[in-house]
Write a protein that holds these residues in place. Structure first.
Motif, PDB file in Angstrom:
ATOM      1  N   THR A 108      -3.948  -2.962  -2.577  1.00 33.41           N
ATOM      2  CA  THR A 108      -4.603  -1.697  -2.245  1.00 33.41           C
ATOM      3  C   THR A 108      -5.719  -1.969  -1.252  1.00 33.41           C
ATOM      4  N   GLN A 125       0.544  -5.419  -6.698  1.00 33.78           N
ATOM      5  CA  GLN A 125      -0.042  -4.295  -5.969  1.00 33.78           C
ATOM      6  C   GLN A 125      -1.126  -4.764  -5.008  1.00 33.78           C
ATOM      7  N   MET A 177       3.187  -1.791  -3.089  1.00 32.51           N
ATOM      8  CA  MET A 177       3.597  -2.819  -4.027  1.00 32.51           C
ATOM      9  C   MET A 177       4.360  -3.853  -3.199  1.00 32.51           C
TER      10      MET A 177
END
Length: 121
Positions: free
Chosen positions: A118, A116, A92
Motif C-alpha cells: 500500500t 499487500q 496485492m
C-alpha cells in the motif's frame, strides 16, 4: 507441487521503497521460472517482472526503472526490490512460478497467497 510464500509487503509513503521476497519449496527438480504479478481492487492481474533461466529480465512498462527482480537459486527465493513507489503501485503482489516461461502473461501454474503493498500519497 510447488509452494510459494511471499513476504515483505507493507505500507509506505510515495517515493518510498519496499522489498518483497518469495520462497519456493516442494517439487523443484528442475529450473522453475518465477515472476511477480500484482492485482489492485477492481483491476486485472498484471505482470510486473519476470526472470529467465539466463537471468535476463522483463519488466512491465509501468514499473521499468523502479523495480529490480532477482533470485537466489541456492535458496529457491525470488526477490522484488521496489523504489520510487507511487500510489498506483498499491496492490496485492503475488509470486508465480511454472516450468514454462510465460513472460508477463498470467498463465503460471503456481502462485502464493500474496503480500499487500500500500502506497500512500
Amino acid at each position: 507441487q510447488v509452494q510459494l510464500v511471499e513476504s515483505g509487503g507493507g505500507s509506505v509513503q510515495a517515493v518510498g521503497s519496499l522489498s518483497l521476497s518469495c520462497a519456493a519449496s516442494g517439487d523443484i527438480y528442475s529450473s522453475l521460472y518465477m515472476a511477480w504479478f500484482r492485482q489492485a481492487p477492481g483491476k486485472e492481474r498484471e505482470g510486473v517482472a519476470v526472470i529467465d533461466s539466463d537471468v535476463s529480465t522483463i519488466y512491465a512498462n509501468s514499473v521499468k526503472g523502479r523495480v529490480t527482480i532477482f533470485q537466489s537459486k541456492a535458496k529457491n527465493t525470488l526477490y522484488l526490490q521496489m523504489s520510487s513507489l507511487k500510489p498506483e503501485d498499491t496492490a496485492m503482489y503475488y509470486c508465480e512460478a511454472d516450468w514454462i516461461m510465460w513472460g508477463l502473461l498470467p498463465k503460471y501454474n503456481y502462485w502464493g497467497q500474496g503480500t499487500q503493498v500500500t502506497v500512500s500519497s
